[in-house]
Motif scaffolding. Structure first.
Motif, mmCIF file in Angstrom:
data_model
loop_
_atom_site.group_PDB
_atom_site.id
_atom_site.type_symbol
_atom_site.label_atom_id
_atom_site.label_comp_id
_atom_site.label_asym_id
_atom_site.label_seq_id
_atom_site.Cartn_x
_atom_site.Cartn_y
_atom_site.Cartn_z
ATOM 1 N N GLN A 1 17.776 151.859 -51.276
ATOM 2 C CA GLN A 1 18.038 151.958 -52.890
ATOM 3 C C GLN A 1 16.749 152.179 -53.463
ATOM 4 O OE1 GLN A 1 19.164 147.636 -52.631
ATOM 5 N NE2 GLN A 1 17.472 146.977 -53.763
ATOM 6 N N THR B 1 15.108 144.589 -55.974
ATOM 7 C CA THR B 1 15.527 145.833 -57.088
ATOM 8 C C THR B 1 14.302 146.184 -57.906
ATOM 9 O OG1 THR B 1 16.329 144.116 -58.709
ATOM 10 C CG2 THR B 1 17.748 145.136 -57.281
ATOM 11 N N LYS C 1 18.138 149.647 -58.660
ATOM 12 C CA LYS C 1 19.335 149.151 -58.291
ATOM 13 C C LYS C 1 20.461 150.196 -57.986
ATOM 14 C CE LYS C 1 19.480 145.359 -61.791
ATOM 15 N NZ LYS C 1 19.977 144.731 -62.975
ATOM 16 N N ASN D 1 24.314 145.397 -51.922
ATOM 17 C CA ASN D 1 23.309 144.454 -52.291
ATOM 18 C C ASN D 1 23.983 143.646 -53.717
ATOM 19 O OD1 ASN D 1 20.669 143.437 -52.390
ATOM 20 N ND2 ASN D 1 20.126 144.337 -54.036
#
Length: 234
Positions: free
Chosen positions: A132, A114, A135, A107
């Protein structure tokens, strides 16, 4: 041309690049190297892959490089013809190189949100998925097999709305183990084919059994999924 006789072949997978492609595509024993006056329909793409001037002309350098490439990967006859099998192998290698280059930072461009907490991301262009949390990379990236032309995997922000570990498709009557549905019948699930096997799924995000079982233990009903990009050729 050997390429033309094997037009439907490109179910190659990773092993086809590690072992001689002669075994993967059932090519005939090696023939004497020879030239051809035909450049082949994928000449420009082959030139770009090889780092040659992209002019579509049958130069001596192009011909020799393509003959050498075909010879390394067991594509017969050993001629300088850039046909569908030659380009299929080059295209697969290019994709795999791009996937490897991602490393542990899929990413990097920040395309997957995020600020959603835990989220499963699917990048169609590179055919990768990962999970994820903010982050932080939780799992992946892993190669995935996404929708073919006419059955594209739909993009946008979605949620896992239903899970069925032993699902069987009512449309195609095929098993879809570890299914996690995202909308409109499209789901993450385990598939018993190579993630590089063309032409692609009917819209689902196919995964290896290992990846699918890991995903089964991470996203839950109601968790976010972001699908973005565009798979080449769709």
């Amino acid at each position: 041309m050997g390429d033309l006789r094997r037009r439907g072949v490109v179910a190659l997978g990773v092993t086809a690049l590690v072992t001689p492609l002669t075994l993967a595509i059932g090519a005939r024993p090696a023939q004497a190297a020879r030239c051809t006056t035909s450049a082949g329909p994928y000449r420009k793409k082959a030139e770009k892959f090889l780092g040659h001037p992209v002019d579509g002309k049958q130069s001596t350098a192009d011909r020799k490089a393509i003959r050498a490439f075909r010879n390394r990967h067991g594509i017969r006859p050993n001629i300088g013809y850039a046909g569908p099998v030659t380009w299929g192998v080059m295209d697969l290698m290019d994709l795999m190189n791009k996937q490897r280059a991602v490393g542990k930072n899929p990413n990097k461009a920040g395309t997957c949100p995020t600020g959603k907490g835990r989220i499963a991301c699917v990048g169609l262009t590179r055919r990768l998925s990962w999970i994820q949390d903010g982050k932080k990379l939780v799992h992946g990236p892993v190669p995935v097999r996404t929708g073919r032309s006419g059955y594209g995997t739909r993009t946008g922000l979605k949620k896992v709305y239903w899970r069925n570990k032993n699902h069987v498709s009512a449309i195609y009557d095929v098993p879809m183990p570890y299914s996690q549905f995202l909308g409109g019948g499209q789901a993450f699930h385990s598939a018993g084919v190579s993630m590089w096997s063309p032409p692609g799924s009917h819209g689902c995000v196919d995964m290896t059994k290992t990846a699918a079982t890991t995903y089964w233990s991470l996203p839950k009903t109601g968790d976010d999924v972001h699908v973005y990009g565009r798979k080449p050729g769709t």
